[in-house]
Scaffold this motif. Structure first.
Motif, mmCIF file in Angstrom:
data_model
loop_
_atom_site.group_PDB
_atom_site.id
_atom_site.type_symbol
_atom_site.label_atom_id
_atom_site.label_comp_id
_atom_site.label_asym_id
_atom_site.label_seq_id
_atom_site.Cartn_x
_atom_site.Cartn_y
_atom_site.Cartn_z
ATOM 1 N N GLY A 1 0.814 -1.224 0.000
ATOM 2 C CA GLY A 1 0.000 0.000 0.000
ATOM 3 C C GLY A 1 0.836 1.256 0.000
ATOM 4 N N GLU A 2 2.167 1.103 0.081
ATOM 5 C CA GLU A 2 3.030 2.284 0.004
ATOM 6 C C GLU A 2 3.074 2.783 -1.436
ATOM 7 O OE1 GLU A 2 6.257 1.752 3.564
ATOM 8 O OE2 GLU A 2 6.646 0.687 1.700
ATOM 9 N N PHE A 3 3.765 3.907 -1.627
ATOM 10 C CA PHE A 3 3.840 4.481 -2.972
ATOM 11 C C PHE A 3 5.298 4.528 -3.394
ATOM 12 C CE2 PHE A 3 3.766 7.792 -6.212
ATOM 13 C CZ PHE A 3 2.654 7.417 -6.965
ATOM 14 N N SER A 4 5.622 3.791 -4.451
ATOM 15 C CA SER A 4 6.999 3.738 -4.949
ATOM 16 C C SER A 4 7.189 4.821 -6.000
ATOM 17 C CB SER A 4 7.291 2.370 -5.577
ATOM 18 O OG SER A 4 8.463 2.447 -6.376
ATOM 19 N N TYR A 5 8.085 5.771 -5.701
ATOM 20 C CA TYR A 5 8.360 6.810 -6.692
ATOM 21 C C TYR A 5 9.263 6.294 -7.810
ATOM 22 C CZ TYR A 5 5.869 10.583 -4.469
ATOM 23 O OH TYR A 5 4.856 11.387 -3.988
ATOM 24 N N VAL A 6 9.994 5.213 -7.557
ATOM 25 C CA VAL A 6 10.772 4.598 -8.635
ATOM 26 C C VAL A 6 9.811 4.151 -9.726
ATOM 27 C CG1 VAL A 6 12.318 2.706 -9.263
ATOM 28 C CG2 VAL A 6 12.570 3.841 -7.042
ATOM 29 N N LYS A 7 8.778 3.411 -9.312
ATOM 30 C CA LYS A 7 7.797 2.896 -10.257
ATOM 31 C C LYS A 7 6.983 4.031 -10.893
ATOM 32 C CE LYS A 7 5.680 -0.893 -8.994
ATOM 33 N NZ LYS A 7 4.721 -1.831 -8.357
ATOM 34 N N LYS B 1 10.575 8.718 -16.561
ATOM 35 C CA LYS B 1 11.622 9.415 -15.825
ATOM 36 C C LYS B 1 12.340 8.449 -14.887
ATOM 37 C CE LYS B 1 9.265 13.887 -16.051
ATOM 38 N NZ LYS B 1 8.656 15.004 -15.323
ATOM 39 N N ASP B 2 13.580 8.824 -14.551
ATOM 40 C CA ASP B 2 14.404 7.992 -13.671
ATOM 41 C C ASP B 2 14.603 8.729 -12.354
ATOM 42 O OD1 ASP B 2 16.364 6.571 -12.338
ATOM 43 O OD2 ASP B 2 17.454 6.067 -14.186
ATOM 44 N N ILE B 3 14.304 8.056 -11.256
ATOM 45 C CA ILE B 3 14.399 8.708 -9.944
ATOM 46 C C ILE B 3 15.805 9.221 -9.664
ATOM 47 C CG2 ILE B 3 14.944 6.634 -8.603
ATOM 48 C CD1 ILE B 3 12.963 7.729 -6.455
ATOM 49 N N LYS B 4 16.803 8.581 -10.262
ATOM 50 C CA LYS B 4 18.194 9.004 -10.024
ATOM 51 C C LYS B 4 18.430 10.443 -10.469
ATOM 52 C CE LYS B 4 20.111 4.344 -10.451
ATOM 53 N NZ LYS B 4 20.921 3.444 -11.306
ATOM 54 N N ASP B 5 17.663 10.866 -11.473
ATOM 55 C CA ASP B 5 17.827 12.242 -11.956
ATOM 56 C C ASP B 5 17.305 13.268 -10.944
ATOM 57 O OD1 ASP B 5 18.895 11.272 -14.272
ATOM 58 O OD2 ASP B 5 16.956 11.213 -15.326
ATOM 59 N N TYR B 6 16.567 12.795 -9.950
ATOM 60 C CA TYR B 6 15.960 13.722 -8.974
ATOM 61 C C TYR B 6 16.488 13.511 -7.559
ATOM 62 C CZ TYR B 6 13.003 14.229 -12.997
ATOM 63 O OH TYR B 6 12.578 14.468 -14.277
ATOM 64 N N GLN B 7 17.418 12.579 -7.431
ATOM 65 C CA GLN B 7 18.039 12.359 -6.141
ATOM 66 C C GLN B 7 19.274 13.222 -6.025
ATOM 67 O OE1 GLN B 7 18.594 8.107 -6.344
ATOM 68 N NE2 GLN B 7 16.908 7.752 -4.893
#
Length: 621
Positions: free
Chosen positions: A22-28, A35-41
């Motif tokens: 039930g959590e929310f994965s921002y990677v997915k 988009k790739d989460i690495k670009d925003y980390q």
């Protein structure tokens, strides 16, 4: 509050999870939009900050909730940074407005951020947001109506002129605009209305009659919403609202175009600029309603409708809070009980507490028909079912009052009441020539003091004559009060406080009912609170002034007055402590040290002008 309770409170239908837990994965989520989460980390971001605990959304708002067992077990900077990461991912994922929340699961602390940039730190944390609200509440915070005091005040003047040109009597205006506002807030249909047939009588109904009937129907529905209200009480309120307002000749003879024009004006110029979901909006709503009371008062110099800012000051002086049970036994337009309800609810932390306030903690009594209608409408406008406002003489409601376990009384009794409004036991002592209350309202206070618990405090407005005590009956009631209760404070208030209504000069007295004055053996606080930073403005009565940045001067003044009183501080020209008896004058003017350093040439010139003006008016006598 655990996670399930948080989801239920905000709204499960808005809950969006994209993992099995039930959590929310921002990677997915970010991958789903290319988009790739690495670009925003950022470099200092821990990689495991990818799964937000709870996320809610609709088509324009996303609410991000990160849960922690206890904030004290975490480094504040660390968990704020974690939430800031999720805000950054959310901005990359959607173009929705964002509310960011840190919530304790083993405690009740809640930290909230929202706004233009949603910067998650101490400086930008919303200090007035300390509980979990519904999705709709947060939506309203982000997109809701903005309170615009200047717009509302300016519109009041135009609306008053419009009602004047339509021939609506001054005495009706407050009640009528309040009723219209109430109906508009609850979905009134008034545009493109056509004549129709009354299904009950078979008679034709003109468009204006259809609109009036629609308003009546909404009022009836609102009164029915209050589960505690009796059929008799509801019928009484509807009778007053209908017969005394909507069926009045001035309203009944308005054409469809005239009534549509009035409703359109309120709908376009008032409704969008009052957000009654927060305290500031409630205050503005009260300002709108009470400003029209000034026009009622203007036509009757005996009407003394208490200005809202004075109600606010008195409510805060006696410390109204969520544990208060407040009574106004002659509630008039309801200014005190509306203010008390706002203050009590402001101190609540849960909806259940707020509901309890409406049902069980605010009480009003009003004898006069018109004022009872005003208080009913006023409470309805502020979201209360007004089940605890009754039409009666307070002197017939002794048992009702005793049952309520009141601990705060706020009141402004009539100063020159005729016999039928007074305590019948008291009027028996009047001689045959006496037409008006010789106690100047004091006997109302003494009577109610005998019918509430000794733990109660009373804050009451009375005329200066009652404080000076130069007549037999006033002295008699001053003695009765101090023989049983303690005079805690007296505030001398602005001379033209009720302008353009009653011309009486009033002061506020605070009584502590726990013990008699002599036994308390303490000094009484006297405040010379004459300058409230309000000025007279043509067509609007007295309005508050602001500084060059638009900040209210009254709020600063009120804070100073409350600080002086609560800390019992003496300041030349403003306050003094003095031990008094019933034989003394109860006014700051009698004991206060004058602050001559503040006298200016203008003061001398004004005094000379006033003196010559007096000589001219009096023919030199």
């Amino acid at each position: 509050m655990n996670r399930f309770d948080i989801i239920r409170r905000i709204g499960s239908r808005y809950h969006i999870g994209n993992t099995e837990t039930g959590e929310f994965s921002y990677v997915k989520a970010l991958a789903s939009v290319g988009k790739d989460i690495k670009d925003y980390q950022k470099g200092d971001t821990q990689k495991n900050h990818q799964f937000l605990d709870i996320r809610f959304e609709n088509d324009r708002l996303a609410i991000l909730v990160e849960c922690k067992n206890k904030f004290s077990k975490w480094k504040k900077e660390k968990i704020q940074k974690q939430l800031q990461d999720y805000v950054r991912y959310e901005k990359a994922y959607s173009d929705k407005k964002i509310v960011a929340i840190l919530a304790e699961t083993d405690g009740d602390d809640v930290w909230v951020w929202y706004g233009q940039s949603v910067i998650v730190d101490d400086e930008h944390k919303k200090s007035d947001e300390s509980i979990i609200k519904t999705f709709e509440d947060y939506e309203n915070l982000c997109f809701g109506k903005v309170n615009d005091k200047i717009k509302v005040v300016d519109s009041i003047k135009i609306l008053n002129e419009k009602l004047h040109s339509d021939g609506v009597n001054e005495k009706l205006r407050s009640q009528f605009v309040g009723t219209c506002l109430l109906a508009l807030k609850n979905g009134l249909t008034y545009k493109n209305v056509s004549a129709t047939i009354d299904p009950n009588t078979g008679n034709s109904l003109s468009p204006e009659k259809v609109v009036i009937n629609n308003i009546k129907s909404i009022l009836s529905g609102l009164l029915s919403k209050s589960g505690d209200i009796t059929d008799l009480n509801k019928a009484g309120k509807l009778s007053v609202l209908n017969n005394k307002v909507l069926d009045d000749q001035d309203i009944a003879t308005l054409t469809y175009e005239e009534i549509k024009d009035i409703l359109e004006f309120i709908d376009s110029n008032i409704v969008p600029y009052i957000n009654d979901k927060n305290t500031a909006g409630q205050d503005l709503l009260n300002l709108f309603f009470t400003t029209f009371n000034k026009y009622v008062g203007k036509s009757d110099k005996n009407q003394a409708f208490t200005p809202d800012h004075i109600c606010d000051f008195m409510s805060k002086a006696v410390g109204v809070n969520k544990n208060s049970r407040v009574l106004d036994p002659c509630c008039g337009s309801g200014a005190f009980i509306v203010r008390a309800m706002t203050d009590v609810m402001d101190d609540c932390e849960a909806e259940a507490e707020r509901d309890n306030v409406k049902k069980n903690q605010i009480f009003g009594i009003e004898y006069e028909n018109g004022a009872f209608g005003l208080s009913s409408t006023n409470m309805l406008i502020h979201g209360d079912g007004n089940s605890n406002v009754v039409q009666a003489s307070m002197f017939d409601r002794a048992e009702w009052i005793q049952d309520k376990n009141i601990n705060i009384v706020l009141m402004n009794p009539p100063y020159n009441a005729t016999k039928k409004f007074c305590d019948p036991h008291y009027t028996k002592t009047w001689d045959s020539k006496k037409k008006e209350d010789p106690s100047k309202g004091f006997h109302f206070v003494e009577w109610v003091a005998r019918h509430v618990p000794s733990t109660c405090k009373i804050a009451v407005l009375l005329p200066m004559q009652a404080a000076i005590g130069n007549t037999g009956d006033v002295k008699k009631f001053k003695k009765k009060m101090l023989d049983n209760y303690t005079l805690d404070a007296v505030f001398s208030l602005p001379n033209e406080m009720f302008y353009p209504g009653a011309s009486a000069i009033a002061c506020c007295m605070i009584f502590d009912l726990s013990q008699k004055h002599e036994r308390a053996n303490r000094d009484t606080f006297f405040g010379y609170f004459k300058d409230d930073k309000f000025i007279k403005r043509k067509g609007l009565g007295r309005v508050e002034q602001t500084d060059q940045d638009g900040n209210s001067l009254w709020l600063k003044t009120e804070a100073e007055w409350l600080d002086l009183y609560k800390n019992k501080r003496e300041v030349p020209g403003l306050s003094v402590m003095k031990k008094v008896t019933w034989k003394d004058e109860w006014l700051a003017e009698a004991y206060m040290e004058t602050d001559y350093t503040k006298l200016t040439v203008d003061d001398f010139e004004r005094t000379i002008r006033d003196y010559y003006s007096y000589l001219i008016k009096s023919g030199g006598k």
